[in-house]
Design an enzyme around this catalytic site. Structure first.
Site, PDB file in Angstrom:
ATOM      1  N   SER A 184      39.399  41.058  36.392  1.00  0.00           N
ATOM      2  CA  SER A 184      40.636  40.876  37.160  1.00  0.00           C
ATOM      3  C   SER A 184      40.501  39.635  38.023  1.00  0.00           C
ATOM      4  O   SER A 184      39.397  39.281  38.443  1.00  0.00           O
ATOM      5  CB  SER A 184      40.876  42.084  38.072  1.00  0.00           C
ATOM      6  N   TYR A 238      37.858  48.388  44.123  1.00  0.00           N
ATOM      7  CA  TYR A 238      38.361  47.755  42.902  1.00  0.00           C
ATOM      8  C   TYR A 238      37.844  46.317  42.788  1.00  0.00           C
ATOM      9  O   TYR A 238      37.314  45.913  41.747  1.00  0.00           O
ATOM     10  CB  TYR A 238      39.894  47.772  42.915  1.00  0.00           C
TER      11      TYR A 238
END
Lengths: 268, 256
Positions: free
Chosen positions: B147, B160
């Site tokens: 990401s 995350y």
């Protein structure tokens, strides 16, 4: 054959430094994917002509165009000619580069100027000239950078600085041209066996070429040198419609060489 | 379909985790269209069956597998089941991932562990399970889905972001260690894509405008746009590219 999602039928590509080496491999790959191709070159008209002949054998239009990139003022007229001949430009691949391989302390100011003129000034001029020709269809700009942009290399001080500037322009242009549907990316190859690589090894660091390649390959995780086709496949993907959401990136394609820790390189 | 028969991944077996929706689904469909036989893995059944049906409807080959990527025993058992049913895995797409939005001081031990286990440790478990067969055959491709948040600080998404930064490091380490065996390992790192999580955030008009103002292309990505990049990274054409994180983000990280 499916070519990494890249179907470029009807597109017009301009590749600088396309008479030999990586530029030639890129031009031929784009032509195989369907693009008409302008082969820009500086010196070798005969080899540029051969590249065009190969492009035409693939059923595409080709045009060899001589351009002295050290003279940024010549760029706009060259693109005007491309506009007349093809009516448009869809893909611009900035591959050509040149420098005087010597220590930075020994660089003359005209050497510095020339290196930057080719990789920076003329690139900006080419993008300025190409963008108005990127009409109706998604435009693509791909700049070829190198390891020297982020890691010091003997005799590469000035060229590395120019390549770092080029990568910075990739980011800025991605931001500016994104709203027009034009993506701007870079590819940064490791050792690719070309005339230029040989010239650098022999003239820049005064080593025997075959031996130097062997040593670099031993340090490269994938244990081989790159080929023009390796780089061309990545450029073809970036040039395709399928890469529409990818912009502002410079993708390193070096067989893993620059992700290896220097401590590990010492053990090799 | 002629394309599937002669595609760049013809004869290859691909395992995609988290294949039931979003990016995983899009990548599975693209790999199937490129000629791979696709093992679509997900925790629960119905949706992933629908994805395999879709691949088959397009002329490809696919089969669904139930897999909890956080359990080492399940990873071992299911990758063996894939190999038994379809052949050894040539291409692993580590895609399964989760997130929660929570102030760091309020994140529980269990929440932290679950996110790290799902987003990071699972990629190690799956890679470790399929790599021996890749090494034996001297060819393999591992694509880890990272990401753009793996390289930025995002409040309330600490676990995350940490997990995705870990994915970058995992990618580099596996790439260097397994390169000599013909295995290439890269990270496909998306920005805002039209998947469940940003879609919810973008339902709010102000949030939507804010997000789009940060993306040079002025749009979010469609999951389908990850497909061709995954196909390239899975194909022989990317043989010289390894250890890299490639951002598919509409130019967002370039403008940070």
């Amino acid at each position: 054959m499916v070519t990494d999602g890249g179907r470029l039928a009807g597109r017009v590509a301009v590749v600088t430094g396309a008479s030999r080496g990586m530029g030639r491999a890129i031009a031929l790959r784009l032509a195989r994917d369907g693009a008409d191709c302008v082969v820009m070159y500086r010196r070798d008209a005969a080899r540029a002509g051969e590249a065009v002949a190969e492009i035409e054998r693939l059923g595409r239009r080709g045009l060899a165009l001589r351009l002295e990139l050290a003279e940024p003022a010549e760029v706009a007229p060259a693109f005007a000619r491309i506009g007349e001949a093809f009516g448009r430009v869809d893909i611009l691949v900035w591959n050509a580069a040149a420098t005087a391989f010597r220590p930075t302390l020994e660089q003359k100011s005209h050497n510095v100027d020339r290196t930057f003129a080719i990789s920076v000034d003329s690139f900006v001029a080419a993008v300025q000239a190409a963008v108005p020709l990127m009409r109706d269809r998604p435009g693509r700009v791909v700049a070829v950078s190198g390891i020297d942009s982020h890691q010091a290399m003997t005799a590469h001080g000035v060229l590395g600085a120019a390549k770092a500037a080029l990568e910075s322009l990739v980011r800025s242009l991605a931001m500016e041209l994104g709203p027009l549907g034009i993506t701007v990316n870079g590819v940064s190859p490791g050792l690719v066996e070309t005339d230029s690589a040989q010239f650098y090894v022999e003239r820049g660091i005064s080593r025997e070429y075959t031996d130097a390649v062997k040593r670099i390959v031993a340090l490269t995780p994938v244990r081989r040198a790159g080929t023009g086709e390796d780089v061309a496949a990545l450029v073809a993907y970036l040039a395709s419609d399928a890469a529409a959401f990818l912009t502002g990136q410079t993708i390193v394609i070096d067989g893993g060489l620059t992700v290896v820790s220097p401590l590990n390189l010492m053990q090799a | 379909m002629a394309e599937a028969a002669g595609g760049p991944l013809a004869g290859r077996v691909a395992l995609v985790t988290g294949a039931s929706r979003g990016l995983g689904r899009a990548i599975a469909l693209a790999l199937g269209e490129a000629g791979a036989t696709v093992a679509c893995a997900a925790r629960s059944g119905d949706q992933v069956e629908a994805v395999t049906a879709e691949i088959r409807a397009r002329g490809g080959r696919a089969r669904a597998f139930r897999l909890d990527v956080t359990r080492a025993d399940d990873v071992r058992a299911q990758t063996a089941a894939v190999a038994g049913a379809l052949g050894a895995v040539d291409v692993l797409v580590n895609n399964a991932g989760i997130t929660i939005q929570r102030k760091t001081l309020e994140v529980s031990d269990a929440e932290w562990d679950t996110i790290l286990a799902t987003n990071l440790t699972a990629m190690f478990l799956c890679a470790r399970a399929v790599a021996p067969a890749m090494i034996a055959r001297g060819w393999g491709r591992i694509i880890n889905v990272g990401s753009m948040w793996g390289k930025s600080g995002v409040p309330r998404y600490t676990a995350y972001c940490v997990s995705k930064a870990g994915v970058d490091a995992l990618t580099r380490c596996l790439a260097v260690e397994w390169a000599r065996h013909g295995i290439r390992v890269n990270c496909l790192a998306p920005g805002y894509m039209n998947t469940d999580f940003p879609r919810e955030a973008m339902a709010d008009e102000r949030t939507r405008a804010l997000i789009l103002s940060k993306v040079p292309l002025r749009r979010i990505g469609e999951p389908e746009e990850a497909g061709p990049l995954a196909v390239y990274l899975a194909s022989p054409a990317s043989d010289f590219l390894t250890g890299q994180t490639i951002y598919l983000d509409g130019g967002q990280t370039a403008s940070w």
